[in-house]
Scaffold this motif. Structure first.
Motif, PDB file in Angstrom:
ATOM      1  N   GLY A 239       0.811  -1.216   0.000  1.00  0.00           N
ATOM      2  CA  GLY A 239       0.000   0.000   0.000  1.00  0.00           C
ATOM      3  C   GLY A 239       0.838   1.257   0.000  1.00  0.00           C
ATOM      4  N   ALA A 240       2.140   1.140   0.258  1.00  0.00           N
ATOM      5  CA  ALA A 240       3.028   2.299   0.282  1.00  0.00           C
ATOM      6  C   ALA A 240       3.487   2.635  -1.132  1.00  0.00           C
ATOM      7  CB  ALA A 240       4.227   2.016   1.176  1.00  0.00           C
ATOM      8  N   LYS A 241       3.898   3.887  -1.329  1.00  0.00           N
ATOM      9  CA  LYS A 241       4.379   4.330  -2.639  1.00  0.00           C
ATOM     10  C   LYS A 241       5.906   4.332  -2.643  1.00  0.00           C
ATOM     11  CE  LYS A 241       0.400   7.387  -3.388  1.00  0.00           C
ATOM     12  NZ  LYS A 241      -0.237   7.165  -2.074  1.00  0.00           N
ATOM     13  N   PRO A 242       6.530   4.012  -3.772  1.00  0.00           N
ATOM     14  CA  PRO A 242       7.994   4.081  -3.864  1.00  0.00           C
ATOM     15  C   PRO A 242       8.477   5.482  -3.505  1.00  0.00           C
ATOM     16  CG  PRO A 242       7.063   2.973  -5.782  1.00  0.00           C
ATOM     17  CD  PRO A 242       5.911   3.545  -5.024  1.00  0.00           C
ATOM     18  N   GLY A 243       9.660   5.573  -2.897  1.00  0.00           N
ATOM     19  CA  GLY A 243      10.174   6.864  -2.464  1.00  0.00           C
ATOM     20  C   GLY A 243      10.332   7.865  -3.583  1.00  0.00           C
ATOM     21  N   VAL A 244      10.583   7.384  -4.811  1.00  0.00           N
ATOM     22  CA  VAL A 244      10.794   8.284  -5.932  1.00  0.00           C
ATOM     23  C   VAL A 244       9.516   9.020  -6.331  1.00  0.00           C
ATOM     24  CG1 VAL A 244      10.280   6.622  -7.769  1.00  0.00           C
ATOM     25  CG2 VAL A 244      11.973   8.426  -8.167  1.00  0.00           C
ATOM     26  N   VAL A 245       8.359   8.546  -5.864  1.00  0.00           N
ATOM     27  CA  VAL A 245       7.090   9.196  -6.202  1.00  0.00           C
ATOM     28  C   VAL A 245       7.084  10.647  -5.712  1.00  0.00           C
ATOM     29  CG1 VAL A 245       4.604   9.243  -5.671  1.00  0.00           C
ATOM     30  CG2 VAL A 245       5.706   7.105  -6.343  1.00  0.00           C
ATOM     31  N   GLY A 246       7.695  10.891  -4.553  1.00  0.00           N
ATOM     32  CA  GLY A 246       7.759  12.259  -4.049  1.00  0.00           C
ATOM     33  C   GLY A 246       8.545  13.170  -4.990  1.00  0.00           C
ATOM     34  N   LYS A 247       9.649  12.665  -5.533  1.00  0.00           N
ATOM     35  CA  LYS A 247      10.444  13.461  -6.470  1.00  0.00           C
ATOM     36  C   LYS A 247       9.677  13.705  -7.767  1.00  0.00           C
ATOM     37  CE  LYS A 247      14.906  11.846  -4.709  1.00  0.00           C
ATOM     38  NZ  LYS A 247      16.185  11.161  -5.042  1.00  0.00           N
ATOM     39  N   TYR A 248       8.972  12.655  -8.237  1.00  0.00           N
ATOM     40  CA  TYR A 248       8.162  12.825  -9.444  1.00  0.00           C
ATOM     41  C   TYR A 248       7.085  13.890  -9.221  1.00  0.00           C
ATOM     42  CZ  TYR A 248      10.154   8.541 -11.488  1.00  0.00           C
ATOM     43  OH  TYR A 248      10.994   7.602 -12.017  1.00  0.00           O
ATOM     44  N   THR A 249       6.450  13.851  -8.052  1.00  0.00           N
ATOM     45  CA  THR A 249       5.373  14.803  -7.759  1.00  0.00           C
ATOM     46  C   THR A 249       5.908  16.225  -7.731  1.00  0.00           C
ATOM     47  OG1 THR A 249       4.207  13.127  -6.456  1.00  0.00           O
ATOM     48  CG2 THR A 249       3.574  15.424  -6.101  1.00  0.00           C
ATOM     49  N   THR A 250       7.070  16.412  -7.141  1.00  0.00           N
ATOM     50  CA  THR A 250       7.678  17.747  -7.130  1.00  0.00           C
ATOM     51  C   THR A 250       7.932  18.237  -8.544  1.00  0.00           C
ATOM     52  OG1 THR A 250       8.718  17.375  -4.974  1.00  0.00           O
ATOM     53  CG2 THR A 250       9.668  19.095  -6.365  1.00  0.00           C
ATOM     54  N   ASP A 251       8.466  17.350  -9.379  1.00  0.00           N
ATOM     55  CA  ASP A 251       8.783  17.727 -10.758  1.00  0.00           C
ATOM     56  C   ASP A 251       7.517  17.995 -11.572  1.00  0.00           C
ATOM     57  OD1 ASP A 251       9.939  17.999 -13.305  1.00  0.00           O
ATOM     58  OD2 ASP A 251       9.895  15.840 -13.641  1.00  0.00           O
ATOM     59  N   ILE A 252       6.552  17.092 -11.469  1.00  0.00           N
ATOM     60  CA  ILE A 252       5.354  17.179 -12.310  1.00  0.00           C
ATOM     61  C   ILE A 252       4.423  18.301 -11.859  1.00  0.00           C
ATOM     62  CG2 ILE A 252       3.247  15.939 -12.994  1.00  0.00           C
ATOM     63  CD1 ILE A 252       4.885  13.341 -12.719  1.00  0.00           C
ATOM     64  N   VAL A 253       4.377  18.549 -10.559  1.00  0.00           N
ATOM     65  CA  VAL A 253       3.378  19.481 -10.024  1.00  0.00           C
ATOM     66  C   VAL A 253       4.001  20.779  -9.518  1.00  0.00           C
ATOM     67  CG1 VAL A 253       1.534  19.785  -8.335  1.00  0.00           C
ATOM     68  CG2 VAL A 253       1.866  17.560  -9.433  1.00  0.00           C
ATOM     69  N   TYR A 254       4.730  20.698  -8.406  1.00  0.00           N
ATOM     70  CA  TYR A 254       5.143  21.929  -7.723  1.00  0.00           C
ATOM     71  C   TYR A 254       6.134  22.762  -8.527  1.00  0.00           C
ATOM     72  CZ  TYR A 254       2.763  19.945  -3.692  1.00  0.00           C
ATOM     73  OH  TYR A 254       1.819  19.428  -2.856  1.00  0.00           O
ATOM     74  N   ASP A 255       7.055  22.102  -9.253  1.00  0.00           N
ATOM     75  CA  ASP A 255       8.022  22.846 -10.062  1.00  0.00           C
ATOM     76  C   ASP A 255       7.351  23.662 -11.156  1.00  0.00           C
ATOM     77  OD1 ASP A 255      10.438  22.369  -8.873  1.00  0.00           O
ATOM     78  OD2 ASP A 255      10.870  20.547 -10.016  1.00  0.00           O
ATOM     79  N   ARG A 256       6.104  23.309 -11.485  1.00  0.00           N
ATOM     80  CA  ARG A 256       5.442  23.940 -12.621  1.00  0.00           C
ATOM     81  C   ARG A 256       4.270  24.831 -12.226  1.00  0.00           C
ATOM     82  NH1 ARG A 256       7.443  20.359 -16.943  1.00  0.00           N
ATOM     83  NH2 ARG A 256       8.578  18.698 -15.879  1.00  0.00           N
TER      84      ARG A 256
END
Length: 334
Positions: A239-256
């Motif tokens: 049920g947990a998400k891979p740690g890299v998901v946080g980095k992807y979210t930053t790149d896909i969402v917050y950086d933009r």
């Protein structure tokens, strides 16, 4: 009147009662007998008709004749984000070692001695209307919250416990805010004249604010599409998400979203020594601008994800449609 006449009159009155009413009378009589035989404490104050309201959750609470404050078992569990009844419809009550099941998980046990003081044993008592009720000491609620929050801070939570920890965070913040108000009222004498539901209303206000802060901002579809494009199983076995998901979210969402927003979010919401943040980044976005912008961006991004067959294709479309703030726009060159 003879005994036979009394008996006949009683039987005649009983015959006129509904089956439900007869059961209710029999239950009260049995409870009364049990109280005399088993010495159950009786509640002097409290009623299901006037519960403590925590957000939209009614918490049935009582003060027993010996001064103990108790919350009913069902109310306690619902306040913690758990089911009011265990599987099969039975109450939870207390295990053999006097530890309630909601504290008996092996990952929580190391924290109980530090965070919990006093009894954790379930209490059986008679409510003000004579019904037998199971409950827990009222002070166990914030203590249980602290156990889950400590487990979260130390990275000890199981994925099935995360929703309980989120509820615990809300409760602790709200109860602390109302607690100081109650102390001020007592010190100034205002408690004698305030409306009896004033503290409950204040608690409700804080709870609503905290619930708004914890409102789910990232739809499941966002992660479902991310996992599809990365060729990952969704959800994962744990049920947990891979740690890299946080980095992807930053790149896909917050950086933009806006220039400098990631730097500012990391400033106000830094990681602790264990690498965990005290809150989610989106909780620091403003309601009038930040959250609408986030929702609009996620809606568009999910559309791009659905239209993509591979991760690289999605990233290419994302860079074209929503370049990182501060990046130079890509130019098409033959």
């Amino acid at each position: 009147m003879t005994d036979d006449a009394r008996k006949a009159g009683g039987e005649a009155r009983a015959a006129k009662l509904s089956a439900e009413r007869r059961r209710e009378i029999a239950k009260k009589a049995a409870d009364s007998r049990w109280a005399k035989e088993g010495g159950l404490p009786k509640a002097l104050f409290g009623s299901e008709e006037s519960p403590l309201m925590i957000g939209d959750i009614p918490i049935d609470c009582y003060v027993l004749e010996d001064g103990r404050r108790v919350l009913t078992q069902e109310s306690f569990l619902v306040a913690m984000g758990r089911a009011a009844k265990a599987k099969g419809g039975h109450g939870v009550r207390t295990s053999v070692d006097k530890t309630p099941p909601f504290l008996a998980a092996s990952n929580l046990k190391p924290l109980i001695e530090k965070e919990v003081s006093g009894s954790t044993k379930a209490i059986e008592f008679l409510s003000t209307n004579g019904a037998r009720v199971w409950g827990f000491p009222a002070e166990l609620l914030p203590q249980t919250c602290r156990v889950y929050l400590a487990a979260r801070d130390q990275g000890l939570l199981h994925y099935t416990q995360h929703h309980v920890a989120e509820r615990a965070d809300i409760l602790v913040r709200a109860l602390a805010s109302v607690g100081i108000a109650a102390l001020v009222d007592e010190a100034t004498g205002y408690q004698e004249v305030r409306d009896r539901k004033a503290l409950s209303a204040l608690l409700d206000q804080y709870i609503n604010q905290e619930l708004a802060a914890w409102a789910k901002r990232f739809p499941d579809e966002f992660y479902r599409q991310m996992f599809r494009l990365r060729d990952w199983q969704y959800p994962t076995a744990s049920g947990a998400k891979p740690g890299v998901v946080g980095k992807y979210t930053t790149d896909i969402v917050y950086d933009r979203l806006a220039p400098g927003i990631v730097k500012e979010l990391e400033r106000v919401n830094p990681k602790n020594e264990k690498g965990n943040r005290r809150a989610k980044h989106h909780q620091f976005l403003t309601e009038d601008v930040g959250h609408p912008a986030l929702a609009q961006h996620l809606h568009a991004v999910i559309g791009l994800m659905r239209a993509s067959s591979t991760w690289d294709q999605f990233k290419d479309l994302l860079d074209r449609a929503f370049p990182r703030k501060g990046d130079t726009l890509r130019l098409e060159i033959d």
